[in-house]
Design an enzyme around this catalytic site. Structure first.
Site, PDB file in Angstrom:
ATOM      1  N   GLU A   1      13.060  -1.088  -4.083  1.00  0.00           N
ATOM      2  CA  GLU A   1      12.822  -2.126  -5.089  1.00  0.00           C
ATOM      3  C   GLU A   1      14.092  -2.396  -5.891  1.00  0.00           C
ATOM      4  OE1 GLU A   1      11.072   0.557  -4.460  1.00  0.00           O
ATOM      5  OE2 GLU A   1       8.931   0.311  -4.883  1.00  0.00           O
TER       6      GLU A   1
ATOM      7  N   CYS B   1      16.031   3.440  -4.538  1.00  0.00           N
ATOM      8  CA  CYS B   1      14.757   2.933  -4.005  1.00  0.00           C
ATOM      9  C   CYS B   1      14.921   1.496  -3.504  1.00  0.00           C
ATOM     10  CB  CYS B   1      13.685   2.938  -5.085  1.00  0.00           C
ATOM     11  SG  CYS B   1      13.148   4.564  -5.606  1.00  0.00           S
TER      12      CYS B   1
ATOM     13  N   CYS C   1      11.751   2.180 -10.945  1.00  0.00           N
ATOM     14  CA  CYS C   1      11.729   0.815 -10.407  1.00  0.00           C
ATOM     15  C   CYS C   1      10.868  -0.109 -11.266  1.00  0.00           C
ATOM     16  CB  CYS C   1      11.231   0.819  -8.963  1.00  0.00           C
ATOM     17  SG  CYS C   1      12.440   1.541  -7.820  1.00  0.00           S
TER      18      CYS C   1
ATOM     19  N   CYS D   1       8.053   3.444  -8.028  1.00  0.00           N
ATOM     20  CA  CYS D   1       8.213   4.597  -8.926  1.00  0.00           C
ATOM     21  C   CYS D   1       8.466   4.099 -10.354  1.00  0.00           C
ATOM     22  CB  CYS D   1       9.355   5.485  -8.444  1.00  0.00           C
ATOM     23  SG  CYS D   1      10.997   4.814  -8.799  1.00  0.00           S
TER      24      CYS D   1
ATOM     25  N   GLU E   1      18.970   6.679   1.011  1.00  0.00           N
ATOM     26  CA  GLU E   1      18.994   8.072   0.575  1.00  0.00           C
ATOM     27  C   GLU E   1      20.402   8.638   0.680  1.00  0.00           C
ATOM     28  OE1 GLU E   1      15.882  10.055   2.800  1.00  0.00           O
ATOM     29  OE2 GLU E   1      14.340   9.051   1.594  1.00  0.00           O
TER      30      GLU E   1
ATOM     31  N   ASN F   1      15.325   1.399   0.887  1.00  0.00           N
ATOM     32  CA  ASN F   1      15.776   2.635   0.252  1.00  0.00           C
ATOM     33  C   ASN F   1      16.990   3.179   0.978  1.00  0.00           C
ATOM     34  OD1 ASN F   1      13.819   3.155   2.317  1.00  0.00           O
ATOM     35  ND2 ASN F   1      13.464   5.206   1.557  1.00  0.00           N
TER      36      ASN F   1
HETATM   37  N1  THU Z   1      11.108   5.145  -2.635  1.00  0.00           N
HETATM   38  C1  THU Z   1      11.315   3.811  -2.751  1.00  0.00           C
HETATM   39  O1  THU Z   1      12.139   3.232  -2.033  1.00  0.00           O
HETATM   40  N2  THU Z   1      10.587   3.133  -3.675  1.00  0.00           N
HETATM   41  C2  THU Z   1       9.723   3.719  -4.550  1.00  0.00           C
HETATM   42  O2  THU Z   1       9.250   3.074  -5.464  1.00  0.00           O
HETATM   43  C3  THU Z   1       9.328   5.114  -4.359  1.00  0.00           C
HETATM   44  C4  THU Z   1      10.188   5.905  -3.446  1.00  0.00           C
HETATM   45  C5  THU Z   1      11.891   5.890  -1.642  1.00  0.00           C
HETATM   46  C6  THU Z   1      12.872   6.854  -2.222  1.00  0.00           C
HETATM   47  C7  THU Z   1      13.043   7.844  -1.109  1.00  0.00           C
HETATM   48  O3  THU Z   1      14.038   7.356  -0.225  1.00  0.00           O
HETATM   49  C8  THU Z   1      11.707   7.810  -0.393  1.00  0.00           C
HETATM   50  O4  THU Z   1      11.043   6.652  -0.824  1.00  0.00           O
HETATM   51  C9  THU Z   1      10.840   9.023  -0.632  1.00  0.00           C
HETATM   52  O5  THU Z   1      10.679   9.252  -1.984  1.00  0.00           O
END
Ligand code: THU
Length: 122
Positions: free
Chosen positions: A49, A47, A83, A80, A38, A36
């Site tokens: 994935e 994300c 994804c 999520c 941010e 991920n």
């Molecule tokens: N996140 C992912 O990388 N994958 C997901 O399927 C759910 C959320 C990350 C996004 C963000 O950087 C952190 O998790 C918190 O939501």
């Protein structure tokens, strides 16, 4: 599993502190990893994935046969909705999505079809 675990250490997650590593295996057996990423403008976050899927596509992959997602969520972090939809573009409904913790001792597996029934595909 090891690729997802390794890439998770590269996660850029200064806001949530929730690091995610993902690795996908493509139709030729190659593994592609993503974490991920941010952003200070939170909605721009990518994300793990989708990051891994983008890496796979950029390397020439056309299909994804399976995914590993590693988080330290208890019990497991699941992909999520966004994804799941992006994964459904490249993976069949019976492709496995394996969820694990950072040590990977215990895992749980779902199929893409379980995680996103009736996926939208053209
Ligand atoms: N996140 C992912 O990388 N994958 C997901 O399927 C759910 C959320 C990350 C996004 C963000 O950087 C952190 O998790 C918190 O939501």
């Amino acid at each position: 599993m090891s690729a997802a675990r390794a890439v998770r250490t590269c996660a850029h997650a200064p806001y949530s502190r929730f690091r995610v590593g993902a690795a996908v295996i493509d139709e030729s057996g190659k593994i592609h990893a993503g974490c991920n990423v941010e952003n200070a403008s939170y909605g721009l976050t990518i994300c793990a994935e989708r990051s891994a899927i983008a890496v796979a596509v950029a390397a020439g992959a056309q299909r994804i046969l399976g995914v590993v997602v590693i988080t330290d969520a208890n019990p497991f972090g699941t992909p999520c909705g966004a994804c799941r939809q992006v994964l459904a573009e490249f993976a069949d409904d019976d492709a496995l999505v394996v969820l694990a913790g950072p040590r990977g001792a215990t895992t749980v597996a779902h199929t893409v079809g379980e995680l996103l029934p009736h996926a939208f595909r053209l």
